[in-house]
Design an enzyme around this catalytic site. Sequence first.
Site, short mmCIF file in Angstrom:
data_model
loop_
_atom_site.label_atom_id
_atom_site.label_comp_id
_atom_site.label_asym_id
_atom_site.label_seq_id
_atom_site.Cartn_x
_atom_site.Cartn_y
_atom_site.Cartn_z
N ALA A 16 0.69 -1.39 0.04
CA ALA A 16 0.33 0.05 -0.44
C ALA A 16 1.17 1.66 0.10
CB ALA A 16 -1.16 0.61 1.03
N GLY A 37 0.55 -4.83 0.85
CA GLY A 37 -1.14 -5.04 0.08
C GLY A 37 -0.35 -5.57 -2.01
N GLU A 72 -1.06 -9.44 -0.90
CA GLU A 72 -2.40 -9.70 -0.77
C GLU A 72 -2.80 -9.37 -1.86
OE1 GLU A 72 -2.70 -6.23 2.41
OE2 GLU A 72 -3.49 -7.27 3.83
N GLU A 107 3.57 -5.97 8.16
CA GLU A 107 2.27 -3.87 8.02
C GLU A 107 3.10 -4.22 9.63
OE1 GLU A 107 1.77 -6.29 5.91
OE2 GLU A 107 0.46 -5.40 4.64
N1 COA Z 1 4.66 3.01 -0.32
C1 COA Z 1 5.23 4.49 -0.50
N2 COA Z 1 5.94 4.73 -1.04
C2 COA Z 1 7.00 3.28 -1.75
C3 COA Z 1 7.18 2.11 -1.39
C4 COA Z 1 5.56 2.08 -0.50
N3 COA Z 1 4.87 0.65 0.04
N4 COA Z 1 7.28 1.56 -0.87
C5 COA Z 1 8.90 1.99 -1.68
N5 COA Z 1 8.24 3.21 -2.09
C6 COA Z 1 9.56 4.68 -3.39
C7 COA Z 1 10.37 4.80 -1.56
O1 COA Z 1 10.39 5.41 -0.50
C8 COA Z 1 11.58 5.69 -2.35
O2 COA Z 1 10.91 6.52 -3.09
P1 COA Z 1 12.24 8.21 -2.89
O3 COA Z 1 12.90 7.32 -4.51
O4 COA Z 1 11.03 9.08 -3.26
O5 COA Z 1 12.65 7.33 -2.22
C9 COA Z 1 10.94 4.63 -3.64
O6 COA Z 1 9.55 3.68 -3.46
C10 COA Z 1 12.51 3.44 -3.67
O7 COA Z 1 12.26 2.36 -2.84
P2 COA Z 1 13.42 2.42 -1.82
O8 COA Z 1 13.39 2.09 -0.40
O9 COA Z 1 14.86 3.71 -2.24
O10 COA Z 1 13.86 1.12 -3.08
P3 COA Z 1 14.54 -0.08 -1.63
O11 COA Z 1 14.89 -1.35 -3.75
O12 COA Z 1 15.77 0.29 -1.42
O13 COA Z 1 13.59 -0.90 -1.22
C11 COA Z 1 11.79 -1.87 -1.00
C12 COA Z 1 12.36 -1.49 -1.60
C13 COA Z 1 10.79 -2.08 -1.29
C14 COA Z 1 13.13 -2.66 0.29
C15 COA Z 1 11.61 -0.42 0.05
O14 COA Z 1 11.30 0.57 -0.56
C16 COA Z 1 10.12 -1.10 1.21
O15 COA Z 1 10.56 -1.13 2.68
N6 COA Z 1 9.54 -0.14 0.89
C17 COA Z 1 7.89 -0.39 1.90
C18 COA Z 1 7.54 -2.23 1.62
C19 COA Z 1 6.38 -2.19 2.58
O16 COA Z 1 6.45 -1.88 4.05
N7 COA Z 1 4.93 -2.19 2.29
C20 COA Z 1 4.71 -2.72 2.72
C21 COA Z 1 3.06 -1.67 2.84
S1 COA Z 1 2.05 -1.36 4.11
#
Ligand code: COA
Length: 266
Positions: free
Chosen positions: A72, A117, A120, A140
């Site tokens: 999400a 999400g 999911e 989450e």
């Molecule tokens: N919602 C909003 N933005 C998100 C996102 C999410 N779920 N997942 C990634 N992004 C954004 C990051 O904030 C980043 O934005 P920026 O370039 O403005 O800083 C961009 O996407 C790239 O992500 P980044 O974290 O730099 O890439 P990465 O390869 O280092 O890591 C993940 C990738 C997926 C491991 C990491 O982004 C992450 O942990 N995301 C959240 C996952 C999560 O908790 N999902 C469940 C949500 S309920």
Amino acid sequence: MTSTATTTYRNLLVERRGAVTLLFVNRPDVLNALNRETLAEIESCALAFAADPSQGALIVTGSGEKSFISGADINELAVLDPRGAEDISRFGQRVLASLARAGKPVIAAINGYAFGGGCELALACHIRLAAENAVLGLPEVSLGIIPGYGGTQRLPRLVGAGRALEIILSGRRVKADEAERIGLVNRVVPRDQLLAEAEKLAQAILKNGPLAVAAVLEAVDRGLSLPLDDGLRLESGQFGILAASEDMHEGLQAFLEKRPARFQRK
Ligand code: COA
């Protein structure tokens, strides 16, 4: 095979290859995170797919090399109040139900991160193929929230309560090989073959009687939430309904005449 692209969505790319619809979630800046607008577009795409008699299978994947769906959109989650949180959870569940209840097979082609999400959404699909670089998880609790788009219900049904609780409570990442081992994904395939494998699987299903395929989806989906005896009655009911179809007659007759069946969804 004809391929048509549609550009009616802001956050999705949708392509039709013959009878197979390919849906790419396309928000590269946030690794394909699901904001409300994207969820609404997925629902509208799923409903259009379900209603289109020319389309028999849907493949959902993420744009780019790195991510299926990163979860999400955390920017939207960060500003939710209790009412808004419950509303977005119900909305997300409804959207994913539009995939689960499409009445035709929906295949997740997991091409990288599938968190929250995104995981999911994959769980709501009927079949999950994963690229070797896929990583899944429900992180989450690490954000102080819980999975709200069906994760607490669908993951235990798929992998068992013990494994699901371990994954959800720890919030840890599950790599493709483990996901395959525990049944979280059906199969792991090389990265560059993911879409081709998903299409091959879709084509294999499309050869079968479409009414029978729909009946199986219905029996399994509804049956999973029924006591066994009620599920068995549901199965018999579907079996009986199919006996009224021309397709059943055609399928059985084709076998006896040693020829391929020509199903007509009738
Ligand atoms: N919602 C909003 N933005 C998100 C996102 C999410 N779920 N997942 C990634 N992004 C954004 C990051 O904030 C980043 O934005 P920026 O370039 O403005 O800083 C961009 O996407 C790239 O992500 P980044 O974290 O730099 O890439 P990465 O390869 O280092 O890591 C993940 C990738 C997926 C491991 C990491 O982004 C992450 O942990 N995301 C959240 C996952 C999560 O908790 N999902 C469940 C949500 S309920």
